[in-house]
Design a protein around this motif. Structure first.
Motif, mmCIF file in Angstrom:
data_model
loop_
_atom_site.group_PDB
_atom_site.id
_atom_site.type_symbol
_atom_site.label_atom_id
_atom_site.label_comp_id
_atom_site.label_asym_id
_atom_site.label_seq_id
_atom_site.Cartn_x
_atom_site.Cartn_y
_atom_site.Cartn_z
ATOM 1 N N LEU A 118 0.810 -1.214 0.000
ATOM 2 C CA LEU A 118 0.000 0.000 0.000
ATOM 3 C C LEU A 118 0.845 1.265 0.000
ATOM 4 O O LEU A 118 0.512 2.249 -0.679
ATOM 5 C CB LEU A 118 -0.926 -0.019 1.221
ATOM 6 N N GLU A 119 1.934 1.271 0.733
ATOM 7 C CA GLU A 119 2.782 2.461 0.797
ATOM 8 C C GLU A 119 3.396 2.775 -0.567
ATOM 9 O O GLU A 119 3.527 3.944 -0.948
ATOM 10 C CB GLU A 119 3.866 2.273 1.862
ATOM 11 N N ARG A 120 3.740 1.744 -1.335
ATOM 12 C CA ARG A 120 4.277 1.962 -2.675
ATOM 13 C C ARG A 120 3.199 2.514 -3.602
ATOM 14 O O ARG A 120 3.457 3.395 -4.433
ATOM 15 C CB ARG A 120 4.837 0.641 -3.217
ATOM 16 N N GLN A 121 1.984 2.009 -3.461
ATOM 17 C CA GLN A 121 0.876 2.506 -4.269
ATOM 18 C C GLN A 121 0.597 3.983 -3.984
ATOM 19 O O GLN A 121 0.306 4.757 -4.896
ATOM 20 C CB GLN A 121 -0.382 1.679 -3.992
ATOM 21 N N VAL A 122 0.691 4.379 -2.707
ATOM 22 C CA VAL A 122 0.475 5.779 -2.342
ATOM 23 C C VAL A 122 1.529 6.662 -3.004
ATOM 24 O O VAL A 122 1.209 7.726 -3.555
ATOM 25 C CB VAL A 122 0.496 5.964 -0.811
ATOM 26 N N ARG A 123 2.787 6.225 -2.975
ATOM 27 C CA ARG A 123 3.849 7.017 -3.603
ATOM 28 C C ARG A 123 3.613 7.169 -5.098
ATOM 29 O O ARG A 123 3.807 8.243 -5.676
ATOM 30 C CB ARG A 123 5.221 6.378 -3.336
ATOM 31 N N LEU A 124 3.190 6.082 -5.756
ATOM 32 C CA LEU A 124 2.921 6.128 -7.193
ATOM 33 C C LEU A 124 1.758 7.075 -7.496
ATOM 34 O O LEU A 124 1.844 7.916 -8.405
ATOM 35 C CB LEU A 124 2.607 4.733 -7.727
ATOM 36 N N ALA A 125 0.672 6.946 -6.736
ATOM 37 C CA ALA A 125 -0.502 7.781 -6.990
ATOM 38 C C ALA A 125 -0.187 9.256 -6.758
ATOM 39 O O ALA A 125 -0.522 10.112 -7.581
ATOM 40 C CB ALA A 125 -1.658 7.336 -6.096
ATOM 41 N N ALA A 126 0.481 9.562 -5.648
ATOM 42 C CA ALA A 126 0.801 10.958 -5.341
ATOM 43 C C ALA A 126 1.748 11.547 -6.386
ATOM 44 O O ALA A 126 1.531 12.659 -6.887
ATOM 45 C CB ALA A 126 1.411 11.065 -3.945
ATOM 46 N N GLY A 127 2.786 10.818 -6.740
ATOM 47 C CA GLY A 127 3.740 11.301 -7.743
ATOM 48 C C GLY A 127 3.095 11.502 -9.090
ATOM 49 O O GLY A 127 3.350 12.508 -9.786
ATOM 50 N N SER A 128 2.227 10.563 -9.477
ATOM 51 C CA SER A 128 1.554 10.669 -10.778
ATOM 52 C C SER A 128 0.627 11.876 -10.832
ATOM 53 O O SER A 128 0.555 12.582 -11.848
ATOM 54 C CB SER A 128 0.746 9.397 -11.063
#
Length: 202
Positions: A118-128
């Motif tokens: 989940l933490e990796r998904q948050v980083r991807l979503a926020a960065g995108s």
């Protein structure tokens, strides 16, 4: 992000030793069920952080001081430790580096289907979303840049309050759901009741 205090932090190598030496040690994994299914410490119990937060008193009543809280990096486990401390269980430990660090240290884990945590998904979503806001502001309208500002404000609020609205939203997505989601009955009431100890596992 909140890091475990020195008193509660536990190195993966020490947990390996404790699991061999202490039979009454309970490892509680506070990640989502999907993350747990992907990789978890053998013998650990999955009580996702939202469920733990909702039933903290009930969970604490079943535990003793021999409790290790784990997640992906230690952040959610520290949030769980603070919740447990608020109801009197203040001797729980937080695994430094989370389940991946335990696996890297040679600890016994159970592997399932590979998923992004989940933490990796948050980083991807926020960065995108930040990139989208900047690109849209240049190509479409300057107003689109407000998206990047909103994400920045959200991340600042997340750090200040030690919460993550984006993480909660992503956790509800279909790809982050397990076949059987933990409930109060399946994840908390089925935990073996530990006998109280005067001393911690150390």
């Amino acid at each position: 992000m909140t890091s475990p205090s020195n008193a509660s932090a536990l190195a993966p190598e020490i947990l390996k030793t404790w699991l061999q030496e202490h039979q009454n040690l309970m490892v509680i994994d506070v990640r989502s069920a999907a993350e747990f299914d992907s990789l978890h410490i053998r013998g650990s119990y999955n009580v996702p952080l939202p469920l733990l937060s909702e039933h903290t008193d009930e969970l604490a009543a079943r535990l003793s001081s021999r409790v290790i809280l784990v997640c992906q990096s230690g952040v959610r486990a520290e949030q769980a430790r603070q919740r447990m401390a608020s109801v009197g269980l203040d001797a729980a430990h937080v695994l430094t580096g989370g389940v991946p660090a335990f696996a890297a240290a040679g600890g016994e884990v159970v592997k399932g289907k590979d998923r992004w945590d989940l933490e990796r998904q948050v980083r991807l979503a926020a960065g995108s979303l930040v990139i989208l806001g900047l690109a849209g502001g240049r190509l479409l309208s300057p107003k689109v840049r407000m998206l990047s500002g909103a994400i920045g404000a959200g991340l600042t609020f997340s750090a200040t309050t030690n919460t993550c609205a984006m993480g909660k939203a992503l956790a509800a997505m279909p790809w982050n759901k397990a076949a059987e989601e933990p409930t109060r009955e399946s994840a908390i009431l089925r935990l073996p009741v530990q006998q109280p100890h005067k001393d911690a596992a150390a």
